[in-house]
Scaffold this motif. Structure first.
Motif, PDB file in Angstrom:
ATOM      1  N   ARG A 215       0.824  -1.208   0.000  1.00 45.89           N
ATOM      2  CA  ARG A 215       0.000   0.000   0.000  1.00 45.89           C
ATOM      3  C   ARG A 215       0.858   1.257   0.000  1.00 45.89           C
ATOM      4  NH1 ARG A 215      -4.080  -0.265   4.844  1.00 45.89           N
ATOM      5  NH2 ARG A 215      -4.771   1.642   3.845  1.00 45.89           N
ATOM      6  N   GLY A 216       2.170   1.107  -0.102  1.00 46.92           N
ATOM      7  CA  GLY A 216       3.038   2.246   0.098  1.00 46.92           C
ATOM      8  C   GLY A 216       3.487   2.964  -1.153  1.00 46.92           C
ATOM      9  N   THR A 217       2.794   2.808  -2.277  1.00 49.98           N
ATOM     10  CA  THR A 217       3.271   3.391  -3.523  1.00 49.98           C
ATOM     11  C   THR A 217       2.392   4.535  -4.022  1.00 49.98           C
ATOM     12  OG1 THR A 217       2.081   1.675  -4.733  1.00 49.98           O
ATOM     13  CG2 THR A 217       4.405   1.277  -4.258  1.00 49.98           C
ATOM     14  N   GLY A 218       1.521   5.069  -3.200  1.00 46.19           N
ATOM     15  CA  GLY A 218       0.669   6.178  -3.611  1.00 46.19           C
ATOM     16  C   GLY A 218       1.334   7.519  -3.367  1.00 46.19           C
ATOM     17  N   ASN A 219       0.540   8.581  -3.466  1.00 47.10           N
ATOM     18  CA  ASN A 219       1.024   9.944  -3.263  1.00 47.10           C
ATOM     19  C   ASN A 219       0.495  10.452  -1.929  1.00 47.10           C
ATOM     20  OD1 ASN A 219       1.650  12.646  -3.306  1.00 47.10           O
ATOM     21  ND2 ASN A 219       0.906  13.021  -5.364  1.00 47.10           N
ATOM     22  N   ALA A 220       1.394  10.635  -0.975  1.00 42.90           N
ATOM     23  CA  ALA A 220       0.988  11.018   0.381  1.00 42.90           C
ATOM     24  C   ALA A 220       0.250  12.347   0.404  1.00 42.90           C
ATOM     25  CB  ALA A 220       2.220  11.086   1.283  1.00 42.90           C
ATOM     26  N   ALA A 221       0.600  13.259  -0.509  1.00 46.15           N
ATOM     27  CA  ALA A 221      -0.013  14.593  -0.478  1.00 46.15           C
ATOM     28  C   ALA A 221      -1.528  14.530  -0.656  1.00 46.15           C
ATOM     29  CB  ALA A 221       0.614  15.482  -1.552  1.00 46.15           C
ATOM     30  N   TRP A 222      -2.002  13.586  -1.490  1.00 47.04           N
ATOM     31  CA  TRP A 222      -3.452  13.486  -1.670  1.00 47.04           C
ATOM     32  C   TRP A 222      -4.126  12.977  -0.405  1.00 47.04           C
ATOM     33  CZ3 TRP A 222      -6.258  15.871  -5.091  1.00 47.04           C
ATOM     34  CH2 TRP A 222      -5.673  16.274  -6.288  1.00 47.04           C
ATOM     35  N   LYS A 223      -3.442  12.157   0.355  1.00 50.26           N
ATOM     36  CA  LYS A 223      -3.994  11.715   1.642  1.00 50.26           C
ATOM     37  C   LYS A 223      -4.037  12.885   2.617  1.00 50.26           C
ATOM     38  CE  LYS A 223      -4.591   7.510   0.322  1.00 50.26           C
ATOM     39  NZ  LYS A 223      -5.974   7.009   0.084  1.00 50.26           N
ATOM     40  N   TRP A 224      -2.987  13.719   2.600  1.00 50.15           N
ATOM     41  CA  TRP A 224      -2.993  14.908   3.457  1.00 50.15           C
ATOM     42  C   TRP A 224      -4.117  15.866   3.045  1.00 50.15           C
ATOM     43  CZ3 TRP A 224       2.907  15.493   2.343  1.00 50.15           C
ATOM     44  CH2 TRP A 224       3.604  14.562   3.095  1.00 50.15           C
ATOM     45  N   ILE A 225      -4.332  15.994   1.733  1.00 51.66           N
ATOM     46  CA  ILE A 225      -5.406  16.882   1.260  1.00 51.66           C
ATOM     47  C   ILE A 225      -6.756  16.362   1.732  1.00 51.66           C
ATOM     48  CG2 ILE A 225      -6.650  17.641  -0.809  1.00 51.66           C
ATOM     49  CD1 ILE A 225      -3.920  17.845  -2.204  1.00 51.66           C
ATOM     50  N   GLU A 226      -6.967  15.050   1.612  1.00 56.09           N
ATOM     51  CA  GLU A 226      -8.227  14.459   2.066  1.00 56.09           C
ATOM     52  C   GLU A 226      -8.394  14.645   3.569  1.00 56.09           C
ATOM     53  OE1 GLU A 226     -10.573  10.139   1.876  1.00 56.09           O
ATOM     54  OE2 GLU A 226      -8.647  10.408   0.824  1.00 56.09           O
ATOM     55  N   ALA A 227      -7.311  14.450   4.312  1.00 57.54           N
ATOM     56  CA  ALA A 227      -7.375  14.654   5.760  1.00 57.54           C
ATOM     57  C   ALA A 227      -7.640  16.116   6.095  1.00 57.54           C
ATOM     58  CB  ALA A 227      -6.068  14.192   6.405  1.00 57.54           C
ATOM     59  N   GLY A 228      -7.043  17.034   5.303  1.00 59.67           N
ATOM     60  CA  GLY A 228      -7.252  18.455   5.538  1.00 59.67           C
ATOM     61  C   GLY A 228      -8.696  18.876   5.328  1.00 59.67           C
ATOM     62  N   GLN A 229      -9.347  18.291   4.327  1.00 55.65           N
ATOM     63  CA  GLN A 229     -10.757  18.630   4.095  1.00 55.65           C
ATOM     64  C   GLN A 229     -11.610  18.195   5.287  1.00 55.65           C
ATOM     65  OE1 GLN A 229      -9.622  20.595   1.491  1.00 55.65           O
ATOM     66  NE2 GLN A 229     -11.732  20.340   0.859  1.00 55.65           N
ATOM     67  N   LEU A 230     -11.269  17.061   5.888  1.00 51.33           N
ATOM     68  CA  LEU A 230     -11.984  16.621   7.088  1.00 51.33           C
ATOM     69  C   LEU A 230     -11.669  17.526   8.277  1.00 51.33           C
ATOM     70  CD1 LEU A 230     -11.457  12.741   6.807  1.00 51.33           C
ATOM     71  CD2 LEU A 230     -13.577  14.005   6.403  1.00 51.33           C
ATOM     72  N   ALA A 231     -10.395  17.935   8.386  1.00 48.59           N
ATOM     73  CA  ALA A 231      -9.988  18.780   9.514  1.00 48.59           C
ATOM     74  C   ALA A 231     -10.706  20.123   9.492  1.00 48.59           C
ATOM     75  CB  ALA A 231      -8.478  18.988   9.483  1.00 48.59           C
ATOM     76  N   MET A 232     -10.995  20.631   8.291  1.00 50.46           N
ATOM     77  CA  MET A 232     -11.687  21.920   8.190  1.00 50.46           C
ATOM     78  C   MET A 232     -13.109  21.857   8.734  1.00 50.46           C
ATOM     79  SD  MET A 232     -10.525  23.541   4.531  1.00 50.46           S
ATOM     80  CE  MET A 232     -11.494  25.024   4.839  1.00 50.46           C
ATOM     81  N   GLN A 233     -13.669  20.672   8.771  1.00 49.27           N
ATOM     82  CA  GLN A 233     -15.056  20.541   9.237  1.00 49.27           C
ATOM     83  C   GLN A 233     -15.149  20.494  10.760  1.00 49.27           C
ATOM     84  OE1 GLN A 233     -16.691  17.076   7.247  1.00 49.27           O
ATOM     85  NE2 GLN A 233     -15.834  17.713   5.268  1.00 49.27           N
ATOM     86  N   ALA A 234     -14.015  20.316  11.432  1.00 49.98           N
ATOM     87  CA  ALA A 234     -14.014  20.270  12.893  1.00 49.98           C
ATOM     88  C   ALA A 234     -14.183  21.681  13.460  1.00 49.98           C
ATOM     89  CB  ALA A 234     -12.717  19.637  13.407  1.00 49.98           C
ATOM     90  N   SER A 235     -14.814  21.773  14.627  1.00 48.31           N
ATOM     91  CA  SER A 235     -15.071  23.081  15.234  1.00 48.31           C
ATOM     92  C   SER A 235     -13.818  23.689  15.833  1.00 48.31           C
ATOM     93  CB  SER A 235     -16.161  22.957  16.311  1.00 48.31           C
ATOM     94  OG  SER A 235     -15.784  21.987  17.279  1.00 48.31           O
ATOM     95  N   GLY A 236     -12.866  22.871  16.199  1.00 52.52           N
ATOM     96  CA  GLY A 236     -11.589  23.321  16.744  1.00 52.52           C
ATOM     97  C   GLY A 236     -10.503  22.431  16.204  1.00 52.52           C
TER      98      GLY A 236
END
Length: 610
Positions: A334-355
């Motif tokens: 599973r280690g051959t993808g692009n980490a930045a897209w995972k960070w982007i996906e995580a960032g979109q979730l983080a923006m939805q948090a209240s804090g």
């Protein structure tokens, strides 16, 4: 026998006539208004880059593309098309109007694939990719060099789409196997029919010259009729910018045609050689000899520069093989993808948090899983800017990265204070990798965020080294990790500034009524001010540049040193077309200062480990 004939007839009737469907695609493209063409190009480019579509963008995309995508999908499912070209009668004057709409149909399918994948619809995305690939095969059916070149381009877009799918999505082994098998068609002896096209174009040249110069009707010693020569070489003929030598006779023309056939045949044979490095050298030598007249007069005019086509074909085949290797690797790791897209996906979730997302139980588990996936991936590359459009002052994904980073720093502080060495180490590695990837992205805002991360890391690294890195080997390993941060161009600010200046110079040409400003005269810190002003101005004009790259809200930035309110003010000034204020008059970004401070921070962290 009668039953078999009936079955065959039914299958034929059920199989779509791909040529007729492609002709409908031609009509669709020809009838498209220019403003719709520009908007569709912009929407397609955004989807190709993975930019999330707003509801309005999605509605416009679907309205513009339902008909051509349906046509392209249906046409791709049919047999190889027969456009009934009469090359024997018309020679090189025969038009091939289907190429552009077929190419566009394939690109729309691939853009739709990325859109479907972004919505989690992987199977439809794969079907779109396979359909686009089949269109590439159909393009190569008419064995012309231009068709081979276009088919190679389609294959390149297919490979890019597969890589994007692998970067942004989690595929099952069966789905990856399907994609792997779909690329097998490109690994034949003559992919894209380049060699076959060489031989067929030799026939077209012979037919065309023989017919137009009446070679079959005149004696060998006769000179070709002057009016036919002028017609053949003139604008209404082949449009060749050359004057035939006066000593040409019907007989010498026939001999030159034989030489031309031989030269084409040699090129075709070399195109299929298993030793491609040697064949490219031989092809270039043959082309040089032909340009000097060694293969007759017509070879100097008609023999194509095929070495470039073969070189590109070989590169494309290598790209396809690399894509297959990646697919095979992912099947076992599973280690051959692009980490930045995972960070982007995580960032979109983080923006939805209240804090901070670490305090939001509904987001923490999913974000931690994405971070774990990113940690196993060697590649980390954020999406490149779209060069053809006005730059996004703040990339659409950057505010999400700030929200993600905010939680990571909270996690880092807590794990350091609690003496949790494993979490501290893992979090520091994520932060350093994100800072390095942002520094490699050619956007000033991205580089500034990288600088902020680096400067903010000094204290945690000092505490980490003091309490946990007592082993010299561990310190050395961590120092190697820190070397990912660029000391020569801290945070990539110099590169981002140079790219932005060049980009603003390029996009400022031809889309406004007058030259607004000489970009070279601006200070580095005022470049984003100009970009914001042009963004506002472009919104008021009917222009291809009107369709701007979606950007993140600068007001959402948490610790990137950008004054969001100031940039919004410049956008408003651009909307009002106010040019009375100098671009550094309302304030600018002290890029040199941030670069110096970032370099100092990197040196401090590395000195801590000595």
């Amino acid at each position: 026998m009668l039953m078999m004939a009936s079955i065959s007839l039914c299958v034929t009737m059920l199989s779509p006539n791909s040529a007729d469907l492609y002709r409908e695609l031609i009509s669709w493209q020809e009838e498209m208004p220019s403003d719709q063409h520009e908007e569709l190009t912009w929407l397609t480019t955004c989807l190709d880059a993975g930019i999330p579509a707003t509801p309005e963008m999605e509605a416009r995309w679907r309205a513009h593309t339902k008909q051509p995508i349906d046509l392209a999908r249906s046409a791709s499912a049919g047999d190889s098309p027969d456009f009934e070209h009469d090359f024997k009668e018309n020679g090189f004057q025969e038009l091939v109007p289907e190429l552009s709409p077929m190419m566009r149909g394939s690109k729309l399918l691939l853009a739709a694939a990325r859109w479907e994948a972004s919505q989690g619809a992987i199977e439809p995305a794969i079907e779109h990719i396979k359909a686009a690939s089949r269109i590439g095969e159909h393009i190569a059916t008419d064995k012309l060099i231009i068709n081979a070149v276009v088919a190679q381009s389609v294959a390149g877009h297919v490979v890019q789409s597969i890589h994007h799918l692998l970067d942004c999505s989690t595929l099952t082994e069966a789905q990856r196997q399907t994609l792997h098998q779909s690329l097998e068609r490109y690994l034949t002896q003559d992919p894209f029919n380049v060699a076959a096209s060489m031989r067929f174009e030799a026939e077209i040249a012979t037919w065309s010259i023989t017919k137009h110069l009446q070679l079959d009707a005149l004696p060998a010693d006769d000179a070709p009729p002057q009016d036919l020569m002028e017609q053949f070489f003139g604008v209404d003929g082949l449009g060749l910018d050359a004057k035939p030598p006066p000593e040409l006779t019907i007989g010498s023309i026939r001999k030159d045609l034989q030489k031309l056939q031989v030269a084409y045949g040699q090129l075709a044979t070399l195109a299929q050689s298993p030793n491609q490095a040697a064949s490219i050298t031989a092809i270039k030598a043959l082309e040089q000899a032909a340009s000097e007249g060694s293969h007759g007069f017509f070879a100097t005019l008609l023999l194509p520069a095929i070495s470039h086509v073969i070189k590109k074909r070989n590169e494309r085949v290598e790209d396809i093989r690399d894509c297959q290797i990646r697919l095979t690797s992912i099947m076992s790791s599973r280690g051959t993808g692009n980490a930045a897209w995972k960070w982007i996906e995580a960032g979109q979730l983080a923006m939805q948090a209240s804090g901070p997302w670490v305090d939001d139980e509904s987001a923490t588990t999913e974000i931690q899983e994405l971070l774990a996936q990113a940690g196993a991936m060697q590649t980390a590359s954020y999406p490149e800017p779209l060069n053809e459009y006005l730059m996004a002052i703040v990339p659409w994904w950057l505010p999400g990265q700030e929200a993600l980073l905010d939680g990571l720093f909270v996690m880092l502080d807590r794990s350091t204070e609690a003496g949790d060495a494993a979490t501290t180490d893992r979090t520091l590695q994520q932060l350093i990798r994100i800072a390095a990837a942002l520094a490699d992205h050619p956007n000033i805002a991205s580089s500034l965020l990288s600088a902020s991360i680096t400067m903010r890391l000094v204290a945690p690294v000092q505490a980490y080294a003091k309490h946990h890195l007592t082993d010299p080997g561990a310190r050395s390993d961590f120092d190697r990790l820190l070397r990912q941060l660029p000391l020569r161009d801290p945070a990539g600010l110099q590169r981002a500034t140079a790219w932005t200046r060049e980009h603003l110079s390029y996009t400022g040409t031809g889309w406004t009524e007058s030259d607004d400003v000489v970009v070279a005269d601006l200070s580095d810190g005022a470049l984003l001010n100009l970009a914001a002003w042009r963004r506002g101005r472009s919104l008021q004009r009917q222009s291809p540049r009107q369709f701007l790259v979606p950007q993140g809200d600068p007001e959402l930035l948490r610790f990137t040193p950008i004054d969001g309110a100031m940039l919004n003010s410049w956008t408003e000034l651009g909307s009002d077309e106010d040019t009375s204020i100098a671009f550094d008059e309302l304030g600018s970004i002290p890029l040199q200062e941030f670069g110096d401070r970032t370099a100092k921070s990197i040196q401090e962290m590395r000195s801590i480990l000595r």
